[in-house]
Write a protein that holds these residues in place. Structure first.
Motif, PDB file in Angstrom:
ATOM      1  N   THR A  64      11.621   7.565 -42.187  1.00 47.22           N
ATOM      2  CA  THR A  64      10.812   7.007 -43.270  1.00 47.22           C
ATOM      3  C   THR A  64      10.305   8.158 -44.127  1.00 47.22           C
ATOM      4  O   THR A  64      10.020   9.245 -43.605  1.00 47.22           O
ATOM      5  N   VAL A  65      10.234   7.923 -45.414  1.00 50.08           N
ATOM      6  CA  VAL A  65       9.631   8.904 -46.326  1.00 50.08           C
ATOM      7  C   VAL A  65       8.699   8.166 -47.279  1.00 50.08           C
ATOM      8  O   VAL A  65       8.977   7.026 -47.657  1.00 50.08           O
ATOM      9  N   SER A  66       7.639   8.802 -47.648  1.00 48.55           N
ATOM     10  CA  SER A  66       6.721   8.213 -48.625  1.00 48.55           C
ATOM     11  C   SER A  66       5.994   9.336 -49.369  1.00 48.55           C
ATOM     12  O   SER A  66       5.310  10.126 -48.735  1.00 48.55           O
ATOM     13  N   GLY A  71       7.537   4.027 -50.778  1.00 48.19           N
ATOM     14  CA  GLY A  71       8.169   4.667 -49.628  1.00 48.19           C
ATOM     15  C   GLY A  71       9.494   3.992 -49.312  1.00 48.19           C
ATOM     16  O   GLY A  71       9.842   2.979 -49.909  1.00 48.19           O
TER      17      GLY A  71
END
Lengths: 485, 56
Positions: A430-432, A410
């Motif tokens: 945030t990205v995951s 992430g």
């Protein structure tokens, strides 16, 4: 004794070098080759570019840190890699050219048992005629570029204070540039400073981007659970631009810059120009443009590197259409398929393909962002490469117990949108995972529970906190390795 | 002289005019110290978990 050579001392290379020395100790040698005498915390260059920090606050000298840690440092530029050595040497080596005052122009063969290529990007201003701080636009890619940008921005502020209208053009300076996040931050910070000075009626701030939709950021956009809806980052991004009084031009490939004017092609094939008083346009990135030769002296550059100069690693580089892209195309250990003692980390590794869907204008111009690999993923990859090299040296085995695929990793991006302990603001995203995995997450491409988009004062505190924390870590002070990447 | 922002936000059918805008309440909560202190710790924790869990 083994010798590990790290090319580059940016976020990835510096992280790798520190972990290598920590893991290998005094019995093995770690050598860093970098033409830059300073380490810079690139995310804070934005604040240098609006005059809120001095260059000295975002950089420090590398040599004293390396001396203290027992790492050999050569202020030099890597020119050639000879992975098989030559007739006089069985070991692989790198030909470096010194750039420091004392040895400028001298070359040296630096032998290695393991090589970590973390050379970062070459800022490819030449790909867009007229682009760059030496010509007609500004940049915030390095601390000296950012300081130069601030000097020019200050002139625009003074003109507005005298009642003269100014147009600001901020965004991507090439049809396939990446790092939209940094340019986006800069646009927001300029708008914040303009409003703070009460000058908004004299300013026209324009965001220009090669993204198909705003909020793509080179990672195909994302979906955010926000306000009771799952919304695309397009909504999030357009909202903050409108709030800050910034209008936008999207699907634009800038192909030329002249004094006070940028020329661009839109994805529909039409050509346009935009005048400006101040511009900051991010260039395209390329690899370090090193050459490689085999033992006989035959050039093998295309075996080691992709056409853009970035190093091929354990990815699937088979050309395939967007619909056939798979998460398994992305590398896990960043090892060269041609020479198993060579690794590439950070921006230096060649991605198998983009994350954003490729787009082409009727004139055949490719207009879409290339994938970002800066900041957090660069640091994590540097650490994992170091851990695997340490494992190989200590055990003599060839397996790789540590993995860091961008399909599982992430990332957090904190987009500064104004400075001040009580008045500041930032968008925390945030990205995951970083690379969308449509097989595992068929609905949104990513884990929606780990994807966040929040705007507020907390984001500014976090960005400021990270500035001090990561500079502390990079200086390798007490407990540095406990701080995550 | 009206700013570009003022002129464009009311221009019908411009992309700019369609953009979502924060309400006064949203703007208040973005600067509310108590909520932001909570978010500071909550977001840091979330980021930490993402970083640590993303590689082996």
């Amino acid at each position: 004794m083994s010798k590990v050579v790290v090319l580059g001392a940016g976020i990835s290379g510096h992280t790798a070098a520190l972990y290598l020395k920590k893991g290998l100790g005094k019995n093995h040698e770690v050598v860093v080759v970098s033409p830059n005498s300073n380490y810079q915390w690139v995310p804070s260059n934005i604040w240098v570019g609006v005059g809120l920090m001095e260059p000295n606050q975002v950089k420090f000298k590398l040599e004293p840190v390396y001396r203290r840690k027992g790492i050999i440092y050569k202020q030099a530029l890597a020119k050639e890699i000879r992975p098989e050595g030559d007739s006089s040497s069985e070991n692989g080596y790198v030909v470096v050219e010194y750039v420091d005052e004392a040895r400028r122009g001298q070359t040296e063969k630096v032998e290695y048992d393991f090589l970590v290529n973390a050379t970062g990007p070459t800022l490819n201003f030449k790909a867009t005629p007229g682009l760059g701080p030496d010509l007609y636009s500004n940049s915030v890619c390095t601390y000296d570029h950012a300081y130069h940008a601030w000097k020019n921005l200050k002139v625009s502020f003074e003109k507005m204070e005298a009642g003269i209208h100014q147009t600001f053009l901020i965004g991507t300076g090439h049809a396939m540039a990446t790092c939209q996040g940094a340019a986006f931050e800069y646009a927001l910070n300029i708008a914040f400073e303009v409003n703070k000075r009460g000058l908004h009626q004299f300013a026209d701030i324009i965001w220009i981007s090669n993204e198909y939709e705003l909020g793509d950021f080179g990672m195909g956009g994302a979906y955010v659970n926000r306000g009771g809806y799952v919304t695309p980052t397009k909504v999030f991004t357009e909202s903050i631009l409108a709030e800050y009084g910034i209008r936008w031009i999207k699907r634009a490939g800038v192909y030329k810059v002249e004094p006070g004017k940028a020329f661009y092609e839109l994805l529909d094939g039409t050509y346009h120009e935009q005048s400006f008083d101040f511009s900051m346009l991010i260039p395209g990135f390329a690899g370090a443009q090193m050459k490689a030769f085999n033992k006989k002296g035959e050039e093998i550059t295309s075996t080691i590197f992709a056409a853009n100069g970035m190093m091929k690693v354990d990815a699937d580089y088979t050309a395939k259409p967007y619909e056939e892209w798979k998460s398994s195309d992305w590398p896990e250990i960043y090892q060269s398929p041609a020479y198993d003692n060579m690794y590439a980390s950070g921006i230096a590794f060649a991605p198998p393909h983009g994350m954003s869907k490729p787009m082409e204008s009727p004139n055949g111009t490719k207009i879409f962002p290339t994938p970002p690999r800066t900041g957090m993923p660069s640091g994590v990859i540097g650490k994992v490469v170091a851990q695997n090299v340490i494992h190989r040296i200590k055990t003599g085995r060839k397996d790789h117990p540590h993995k860091a695929s961008m399909v599982r990793m992430g990332a957090a991006c904190i987009v500064s949108a104004g400075y001040g302990f009580t008045k500041g603001q930032a968008a925390t995203m945030t990205v995951s995972p970083i690379v969308p995995d449509w097989e595992k997450y068929p609905k949104y491409g990513r884990d929606i529970n780990k994807t966040v988009g929040v705007i507020g004062l907390a984001g500014h505190w976090m960005k400021l906190f990270m500035h001090y924390m990561f500079l502390y870590k990079a200086k390798a002070k007490f407990g540095w390795s406990l701080i995550p990447e | 002289m009206a700013s570009i922002h003022e002129r464009l936000k009311n221009e019908p059918y411009s992309e700019y005019s369609f953009a979502t805008r924060p309400t006064n309440a949203t703007l208040f909560w973005r600067r509310c110290i108590i909520k932001q202190i909570y978010l500071f710790f909550a977001l840091n924790l979330k980021i930490m978990r993402i970083v640590v869990g993303g590689h082996s």
